[in-house]
Design a protein around this motif. Structure first.
Motif, short mmCIF file in Angstrom:
data_model
loop_
_atom_site.label_atom_id
_atom_site.label_comp_id
_atom_site.label_asym_id
_atom_site.label_seq_id
_atom_site.Cartn_x
_atom_site.Cartn_y
_atom_site.Cartn_z
N LEU A 43 11.67 10.36 -4.13
CA LEU A 43 10.85 10.15 -2.94
C LEU A 43 9.38 10.44 -3.22
O LEU A 43 8.49 9.72 -2.74
CB LEU A 43 11.35 11.02 -1.78
N THR A 44 9.11 11.48 -4.00
CA THR A 44 7.73 11.82 -4.35
C THR A 44 7.10 10.72 -5.20
O THR A 44 5.96 10.31 -4.95
CB THR A 44 7.67 13.17 -5.09
N VAL A 45 7.83 10.23 -6.18
CA VAL A 45 7.32 9.15 -7.04
C VAL A 45 7.04 7.91 -6.19
O VAL A 45 5.99 7.27 -6.34
CB VAL A 45 8.32 8.84 -8.18
N GLY A 46 7.96 7.59 -5.30
CA GLY A 46 7.75 6.43 -4.42
C GLY A 46 6.53 6.61 -3.53
O GLY A 46 5.73 5.67 -3.35
N PHE A 47 6.37 7.80 -2.98
CA PHE A 47 5.24 8.07 -2.09
C PHE A 47 3.92 7.99 -2.85
O PHE A 47 2.96 7.36 -2.39
CB PHE A 47 5.40 9.44 -1.43
N VAL A 48 3.87 8.61 -4.03
CA VAL A 48 2.63 8.59 -4.82
C VAL A 48 2.32 7.17 -5.28
O VAL A 48 1.16 6.73 -5.24
CB VAL A 48 2.73 9.57 -6.01
N ALA A 49 3.34 6.44 -5.70
CA ALA A 49 3.13 5.05 -6.11
C ALA A 49 2.61 4.21 -4.95
O ALA A 49 1.70 3.38 -5.12
CB ALA A 49 4.42 4.46 -6.67
N ALA A 50 3.17 4.41 -3.77
CA ALA A 50 2.70 3.67 -2.59
C ALA A 50 1.26 4.06 -2.25
O ALA A 50 0.43 3.20 -1.93
CB ALA A 50 3.62 3.94 -1.40
N TRP A 51 0.95 5.35 -2.34
CA TRP A 51 -0.41 5.78 -2.05
C TRP A 51 -1.40 5.20 -3.06
O TRP A 51 -2.47 4.71 -2.69
CB TRP A 51 -0.51 7.30 -2.05
N LEU A 52 -1.03 5.22 -4.33
CA LEU A 52 -1.89 4.61 -5.34
C LEU A 52 -2.02 3.11 -5.13
O LEU A 52 -3.08 2.53 -5.39
CB LEU A 52 -1.37 4.92 -6.75
N GLY A 53 -0.95 2.48 -4.65
CA GLY A 53 -1.02 1.05 -4.32
C GLY A 53 -2.00 0.79 -3.19
O GLY A 53 -2.68 -0.24 -3.16
N THR A 54 -2.09 1.71 -2.28
CA THR A 54 -3.04 1.58 -1.17
C THR A 54 -4.47 1.80 -1.65
O THR A 54 -5.37 1.04 -1.30
CB THR A 54 -2.71 2.62 -0.07
N VAL A 55 -4.67 2.82 -2.47
CA VAL A 55 -6.03 3.19 -2.90
C VAL A 55 -6.54 2.30 -4.02
O VAL A 55 -7.61 1.72 -3.93
CB VAL A 55 -6.06 4.67 -3.35
N VAL A 56 -5.76 2.17 -5.09
CA VAL A 56 -6.21 1.45 -6.27
C VAL A 56 -5.92 -0.05 -6.14
O VAL A 56 -6.76 -0.88 -6.46
CB VAL A 56 -5.55 2.01 -7.54
N GLY A 57 -4.74 -0.38 -5.65
CA GLY A 57 -4.34 -1.78 -5.59
C GLY A 57 -4.75 -2.50 -4.33
O GLY A 57 -4.61 -3.71 -4.22
N ASP A 58 -5.22 -1.76 -3.34
CA ASP A 58 -5.62 -2.33 -2.06
C ASP A 58 -4.50 -3.16 -1.43
O ASP A 58 -4.70 -4.27 -0.96
CB ASP A 58 -6.90 -3.16 -2.24
N LEU A 59 -3.30 -2.60 -1.45
CA LEU A 59 -2.14 -3.25 -0.87
C LEU A 59 -1.83 -2.58 0.47
O LEU A 59 -1.45 -1.41 0.51
CB LEU A 59 -0.93 -3.12 -1.80
N SER A 60 -1.97 -3.31 1.55
CA SER A 60 -1.80 -2.70 2.87
C SER A 60 -0.33 -2.42 3.21
O SER A 60 -0.03 -1.52 3.98
CB SER A 60 -2.43 -3.58 3.94
N TRP A 61 0.60 -3.17 2.64
CA TRP A 61 2.01 -2.97 2.98
C TRP A 61 2.52 -1.62 2.48
O TRP A 61 3.52 -1.10 2.97
CB TRP A 61 2.88 -4.10 2.45
N THR A 62 1.84 -1.05 1.48
CA THR A 62 2.30 0.22 0.95
C THR A 62 2.12 1.36 1.95
O THR A 62 2.77 2.39 1.84
CB THR A 62 1.60 0.56 -0.37
N THR A 63 1.23 1.17 2.92
CA THR A 63 1.08 2.18 3.97
C THR A 63 2.38 2.35 4.73
O THR A 63 2.79 3.47 5.06
CB THR A 63 -0.05 1.78 4.94
N TRP A 64 3.05 1.26 5.02
CA TRP A 64 4.34 1.32 5.72
C TRP A 64 5.41 1.96 4.85
O TRP A 64 6.28 2.68 5.35
CB TRP A 64 4.76 -0.08 6.18
N THR A 65 5.33 1.71 3.56
CA THR A 65 6.26 2.34 2.63
C THR A 65 6.07 3.86 2.65
O THR A 65 7.05 4.62 2.68
CB THR A 65 6.05 1.80 1.21
N MET A 66 4.81 4.29 2.63
CA MET A 66 4.53 5.73 2.69
C MET A 66 5.09 6.35 3.96
O MET A 66 5.69 7.42 3.92
CB MET A 66 3.01 5.98 2.64
N LEU A 67 4.88 5.70 5.08
CA LEU A 67 5.40 6.22 6.35
C LEU A 67 6.92 6.28 6.35
O LEU A 67 7.51 7.21 6.89
CB LEU A 67 4.90 5.37 7.51
#
Length: 177
Positions: A43-67
């Motif tokens: 879960l931590t790896v998924g959350f960090v990957a999603a957060w990095l996807g939001t910050v570095v990759g500019d992927l908006s769908w990862t915000t929903w993944t984080m939530l």
């Protein structure tokens, strides 16, 4: 608890929270604790990957993944804190000598592991940099992962090193019978 009568209301409420019996079946044996630690790591790896996807990759769908990962991550964290009886969350004055020694051992082990992880991170980012590749984004991502690992590794180590409580899941059998 060492000095129960001198504890503040906050310390007493945190001690009571960390020593609740709900969810004891999820943390009562070593295999169950290992499974919860494994789930927490995933879960931590998924959350960090999603957060990095939001910050570095500019992927908006990862915000929903984080939530979506946040609630199960919080539940798993609560189970691990319950398994360790709040070893890393409680103030030192709430813990007895044995618990303080356990906390020191968990932190020392996590520190040794973290040193090797940081060495590997330096080697990887160094190789990437010397290879002539742009390493700015890689360094940021590695630094974020190292920070999260540094924060959570003591909890994982402590939860993996907790001993089973006596009498749980053990039949009352005379060993010489």
């Amino acid at each position: 608890m060492a000095q129960k009568e001198r504890l503040s209301a906050y310390d007493q409420s945190m001690y009571d929270l960390m020593n609740r019996s709900e969810g004891a079946s999820l943390r009562s044996t070593a295999p169950r604790r290992r499974a919860v630690v494994g789930a927490h790591v995933v879960l931590t790896v998924g959350f960090v990957a999603a957060w990095l996807g939001t910050v570095v990759g500019d992927l908006s769908w990862t915000t929903w993944t984080m939530l979506g990962l946040l609630l199960p991550w919080c539940v798993a964290t609560g189970i691990l804190n319950g398994a360790t009886r709040g070893l890393l969350e409680l103030r030192p004055r709430v813990l007895d000598e044995r618990q303080r020694a356990e906390r020191d051992r968990a932190r020392a082990t996590a520190h040794r592991i973290m040193s090797w992880v940081l060495l590997a991170a330096v080697v990887v980012t160094g190789v990437v940099g010397f290879a002539g590749l742009t390493a700015k984004a890689l360094v940021f991502q590695v630094a974020v992962c190292a920070l999260v690992l540094h924060w959570l590794l003591p909890l994982w180590v402590a939860a993996l090193s907790v001993r089973d409580e006596p009498g749980l899941d053990e039949p009352d059998v005379d060993e010489f019978a």
